[in-house]
Design a protein around this motif. Structure first.
Motif, mmCIF file in Angstrom:
data_model
loop_
_atom_site.group_PDB
_atom_site.id
_atom_site.type_symbol
_atom_site.label_atom_id
_atom_site.label_comp_id
_atom_site.label_asym_id
_atom_site.label_seq_id
_atom_site.Cartn_x
_atom_site.Cartn_y
_atom_site.Cartn_z
ATOM 1 N N ARG A 400 0.813 -1.221 0.000
ATOM 2 C CA ARG A 400 0.000 0.000 0.000
ATOM 3 C C ARG A 400 0.848 1.273 0.000
ATOM 4 N NH1 ARG A 400 -5.272 -0.789 1.394
ATOM 5 N NH2 ARG A 400 -5.417 1.337 2.188
ATOM 6 N N MET A 401 2.150 1.148 -0.253
ATOM 7 C CA MET A 401 3.033 2.310 -0.190
ATOM 8 C C MET A 401 2.912 3.134 -1.475
ATOM 9 S SD MET A 401 7.172 2.536 0.498
ATOM 10 C CE MET A 401 7.140 1.972 2.177
ATOM 11 N N ALA A 402 2.091 4.167 -1.427
ATOM 12 C CA ALA A 402 1.778 4.964 -2.619
ATOM 13 C C ALA A 402 3.026 5.611 -3.221
ATOM 14 C CB ALA A 402 0.740 6.030 -2.264
ATOM 15 N N LEU A 403 3.897 6.146 -2.384
ATOM 16 C CA LEU A 403 5.091 6.832 -2.890
ATOM 17 C C LEU A 403 6.014 5.870 -3.627
ATOM 18 C CD1 LEU A 403 5.924 9.250 0.065
ATOM 19 C CD2 LEU A 403 5.131 9.884 -2.222
ATOM 20 N N ALA A 404 6.073 4.620 -3.177
ATOM 21 C CA ALA A 404 6.914 3.639 -3.861
ATOM 22 C C ALA A 404 6.366 3.350 -5.255
ATOM 23 C CB ALA A 404 7.011 2.356 -3.044
ATOM 24 N N TYR A 405 5.037 3.246 -5.386
ATOM 25 C CA TYR A 405 4.440 3.066 -6.717
ATOM 26 C C TYR A 405 4.750 4.265 -7.615
ATOM 27 C CZ TYR A 405 1.650 -1.098 -5.674
ATOM 28 O OH TYR A 405 1.253 -2.378 -5.373
ATOM 29 N N ASN A 406 4.620 5.462 -7.031
ATOM 30 C CA ASN A 406 4.861 6.669 -7.826
ATOM 31 C C ASN A 406 6.294 6.715 -8.349
ATOM 32 O OD1 ASN A 406 3.979 9.533 -8.632
ATOM 33 N ND2 ASN A 406 5.869 9.888 -7.481
ATOM 34 N N ASN A 407 7.253 6.473 -7.461
ATOM 35 C CA ASN A 407 8.655 6.557 -7.876
ATOM 36 C C ASN A 407 9.065 5.397 -8.760
ATOM 37 O OD1 ASN A 407 8.490 8.756 -6.223
ATOM 38 N ND2 ASN A 407 10.248 8.228 -4.935
ATOM 39 N N LEU A 408 8.431 4.249 -8.556
ATOM 40 C CA LEU A 408 8.653 3.114 -9.459
ATOM 41 C C LEU A 408 8.201 3.485 -10.867
ATOM 42 C CD1 LEU A 408 9.346 0.125 -10.007
ATOM 43 C CD2 LEU A 408 7.038 -0.462 -9.209
ATOM 44 N N GLY A 409 7.042 4.143 -10.946
ATOM 45 C CA GLY A 409 6.556 4.594 -12.246
ATOM 46 C C GLY A 409 7.501 5.576 -12.904
ATOM 47 N N TYR A 410 8.059 6.483 -12.108
ATOM 48 C CA TYR A 410 8.987 7.474 -12.652
ATOM 49 C C TYR A 410 10.253 6.807 -13.190
ATOM 50 C CZ TYR A 410 11.902 11.687 -12.859
ATOM 51 O OH TYR A 410 12.726 12.706 -13.276
ATOM 52 N N ALA A 411 10.763 5.819 -12.444
ATOM 53 C CA ALA A 411 11.962 5.104 -12.902
ATOM 54 C C ALA A 411 11.684 4.370 -14.208
ATOM 55 C CB ALA A 411 12.427 4.122 -11.824
ATOM 56 N N LYS A 412 10.516 3.751 -14.315
ATOM 57 C CA LYS A 412 10.158 3.044 -15.546
ATOM 58 C C LYS A 412 10.029 4.016 -16.721
ATOM 59 C CE LYS A 412 7.800 -0.950 -13.457
ATOM 60 N NZ LYS A 412 6.499 -1.644 -13.255
#
Length: 451
Positions: A400-412
């Motif tokens: 449920r870590m929203a910031l991790a999803y966000n930054n994962l998306g940015y890296a991709k």
């Protein structure tokens, strides 16, 4: 009946069930004779350790009727002896120090002298509590076993053993012992038996340890119904609600615990963490500062205040707090994780990486350590693939870590995987990341909306 002088004349010790408001009530012996007046029940000081369990001696204190008769006749009241001689003398002195921070070794020494004269459930219960307060849970467990050898139907001994087992990680064994304590005391006396509230509260804490958070709340509800003035029950229920992501419910229960016991260090510390979840970082700093004021050795409070100051951009103060936390507790992974994040924000990325590595060496299930290390790889080292690996690991631990999803998306996105980036951005939004939601609805997010 002790013969030594005890503070305020509380020479009589007894294990009758008592509640607040009974002070001044009569004490009768087995023959119905008046032998004293009830003075005070066992104190309920909370530990600053953050543990969810409490051990109770079950010992109440009263004033002998002979003292009252002397006082009423105008004769000075003087204890008959200045030196302890009997087991009761030593137990009365030990009980006077029980529950007072820093007096545990005194209690143990006095109880040992009482046990040389006569073994009793009260003596072993006093010793169990003192050992539990200094973190010797195996010793507390042994004392509870000794008490049960003397009285196999002692509900307080089962309740104390429940607390010791939970502190040692044997949560199922703890539940069994607390259930036995509840079974022994008559159920029709629950409303006037706060000792059973303690058993329910300890059982609640043990169920939280097993992950049965709804069951824990049920037991804490029962504890609160029996004794609505017992702070630890609200604290344990708050812990269970926190695990269930009931942030408001947890906040309310920690606040209620503090309303009852304004010196409850662990409740201040845990409410600090809840305030961080609610983005009330200023309030979090206040709560953690209060916890530190009450217990300057509580490393977790420094670590949590570090996190709140990190969120407010107070990076140097954050580093000071986390450095103090690891000084106090070199095995506190969360402090190293927060230190990693603070150093990254000040551009000290090489040292920050080392702190995250240290956190993961201590606890390889630290989602925040993987997240913070991923940020350094993404934003400072341009190691996009390494960042992705860390974010994925963080999300395996905390989905449920929203910031991790966000930054994962940015890296991709930086690696050209726009479909993967957009999917992760939308997951971040689904877990409440409003900034990404605003972006998605803007001109810049047009490409993602069309995928």
């Amino acid at each position: 009946n002790a013969e030594v002088g005890i503070d305020q004349g509380y020479q009589l010790l007894y294990d009758n069930k008592t509640v607040a408001g009974m002070s001044g009530g009569v004490l009768l012996n087995a023959d119905g004779q008046l032998v004293g007046l009830h003075g005070r029940g066992e104190r309920n000081e909370q530990s600053s350790s953050g543990k969810e369990f409490v051990m109770k001696t079950g010992v109440n204190q009263g004033v002998p009727i002979t003292y009252y008769n002397l006082f009423d006749s105008g004769v000075p009241v003087v204890a008959t002896s200045g030196d302890p001689k009997t087991a009761d003398d030593y137990l009365a002195m030990a009980n006077a120090s029980s529950g007072i921070k820093g007096r545990q070794q005194t209690v143990i020494r006095l109880v040992d002298q009482a046990l040389e004269i006569q073994a009793s459930v009260a003596a072993h219960s006093l010793r169990a509590r003192a050992l539990g307060e200094i973190g010797d849970y195996k010793g507390a467990l042994n004392e509870s076993n000794f008490a049960l050898q003397i009285d196999p139907r002692s509900s307080r001994a089962y309740s104390n053993r429940c607390a010791a087992k939970s502190s040692l990680g044997d949560h199922q064994g703890a539940i069994d012992d607390c259930s036995m304590a509840i079974e022994i005391d008559p159920k029709d006396s629950l409303k006037i038996n706060p000792r059973i509230a303690i058993a329910y509260s300890n059982k609640c804490g043990a169920k939280t340890g097993l992950g049965d958070h709804q069951g824990a709340i049920g037991d804490c509800n029962m504890a609160i119904e029996i004794d609505p003035k017992y702070a630890l029950s609200y604290y344990n229920r708050a812990n269970a609600k926190n695990f269930l992501e009931d942030v408001q419910g947890a906040f309310s229960d920690y606040s209620k615990a503090l309303e009852i016991d304004s010196g409850f260090v662990a409740a201040y510390n845990n409410r600090c963490m809840i305030r961080i979840k609610r983005n009330d970082n200023i309030g979090a700093i206040d709560d953690c500062s209060k916890a530190i004021e009450l217990d300057p050795s509580l490393a977790l409070a420094y670590s949590n205040r570090c996190a709140a100051r990190l969120n407010l951009g107070k990076y140097k103060q954050s580093i000071d707090d986390c450095s103090k936390a690891v000084e106090l507790d070199p095995a506190l992974a969360l402090a190293y994780s927060n230190l990693c994040g603070a150093k990254h924000n000040l551009g000290n990325n090489k040292s920050g990486i080392k702190d995250c590595d240290k956190a993961l060496e201590i606890d390889n299930r630290s989602a925040i350590a993987y997240y913070n290390r991923g940020n350094i790889k993404l934003l400072a080292l341009n190691d996009y693939q390494g960042a992705i690996s860390d974010y994925v690991k963080a999300l395996e631990i905390d989905p449920r870590m929203a910031l991790a999803y966000n930054n994962l998306g940015y890296a991709k996105a930086l690696l050209g995987d726009l479909h993967g980036a957009c999917a992760d951005y939308k997951r971040a939004i689904s877990f409440g990341f409003q900034l990404r939601a605003n972006w998605l609805n803007s001109k810049d997010g047009d490409w993602c909306r069309k995928l």
